[in-house]
Design a protein around this motif. Sequence first.
Motif, mmCIF file in Angstrom:
data_model
loop_
_atom_site.group_PDB
_atom_site.id
_atom_site.type_symbol
_atom_site.label_atom_id
_atom_site.label_comp_id
_atom_site.label_asym_id
_atom_site.label_seq_id
_atom_site.Cartn_x
_atom_site.Cartn_y
_atom_site.Cartn_z
ATOM 1 N N UNK A 101 37.979 45.082 78.664
ATOM 2 C CA UNK A 101 39.016 44.667 77.939
ATOM 3 C C UNK A 101 39.332 43.230 78.394
ATOM 4 N N UNK A 102 40.098 42.431 77.269
ATOM 5 C CA UNK A 102 39.964 40.936 77.228
ATOM 6 C C UNK A 102 41.561 40.854 76.848
ATOM 7 N N UNK A 103 42.249 40.036 77.198
ATOM 8 C CA UNK A 103 43.651 39.682 77.031
ATOM 9 C C UNK A 103 43.988 38.612 75.948
ATOM 10 N N UNK A 104 42.729 38.497 74.958
ATOM 11 C CA UNK A 104 43.206 37.965 73.849
ATOM 12 C C UNK A 104 42.360 38.737 72.767
ATOM 13 N N UNK A 105 42.800 38.184 71.737
ATOM 14 C CA UNK A 105 42.000 38.773 70.200
ATOM 15 C C UNK A 105 40.762 37.945 70.022
ATOM 16 N N UNK A 106 40.680 36.656 70.256
ATOM 17 C CA UNK A 106 39.465 35.884 69.829
ATOM 18 C C UNK A 106 38.471 36.733 70.360
ATOM 19 N N UNK A 107 37.205 36.546 69.471
ATOM 20 C CA UNK A 107 35.967 36.950 69.650
ATOM 21 C C UNK A 107 35.320 36.420 70.841
ATOM 22 N N UNK A 108 34.600 37.314 71.476
ATOM 23 C CA UNK A 108 34.117 36.939 72.828
ATOM 24 C C UNK A 108 32.496 37.895 72.909
ATOM 25 N N UNK A 109 31.567 37.448 73.294
ATOM 26 C CA UNK A 109 30.443 38.127 73.878
ATOM 27 C C UNK A 109 30.097 37.956 75.399
ATOM 28 N N UNK A 110 30.876 37.431 76.084
ATOM 29 C CA UNK A 110 30.672 36.804 77.313
ATOM 30 C C UNK A 110 31.290 37.524 78.428
ATOM 31 N N UNK A 111 30.443 37.981 79.065
ATOM 32 C CA UNK A 111 31.133 38.843 80.346
ATOM 33 C C UNK A 111 32.262 38.294 81.231
ATOM 34 N N UNK A 112 31.964 36.947 81.402
ATOM 35 C CA UNK A 112 32.975 36.117 82.041
ATOM 36 C C UNK A 112 34.428 35.864 81.400
#
Length: 127
Positions: A101-112
Motif C-alpha cells: 500500500x502507498x499513501x498516494x494515488x499517483x501511479x508507482x511501480x517502485x518498491x521504494x
Amino acid sequence: QVQLVESGGGLVQTGGSLRLSCAASGGTFSSYTMGWFRQAPGKEREFVAAISWSGRITNYAYYADSVKGRFALSRDVAKNAIYLQMNRLKTEDTAVYYCAARRRTADSTSTGEYDYWGQGTQVTVSS
C-alpha cells in the motif's frame, strides 16, 4: 497501524489459475494505491499490478508487461480488499507475492515508494 493480510496462494499446474486476496485494515484508504509485487528465489522484488484506491477511472489498474492479459486486479472498497486473479499461469510466475500500500494515488511501480507490506503468500506453478 496499517495491516495487510494476503491469502490465496498455493500450488497450481502450468496454465491454471489462482486468486490472491489482500485485506487491509488500520487506515483510511481513499487516497491510497494498493498493489502486488512478487519475489522469486535469487531475484529482486518486482512490480506486478496496482490500483488507486479511489481511482481516476473506475477500476483503473496497471500491470507489468509480463502479466498483462493474464492477470486482473480488482478491488472491493467496502471490504478494504483487493484481489489478483491470475490466469494462464507459467512456471516463471512462481514467487512469493506481496500486497503493498502507498499513501498516494499517483501511479508507482517502485518498491521504494510503497509504505506498507504484507507478509507474502507463496505461489508455485509446476510444469
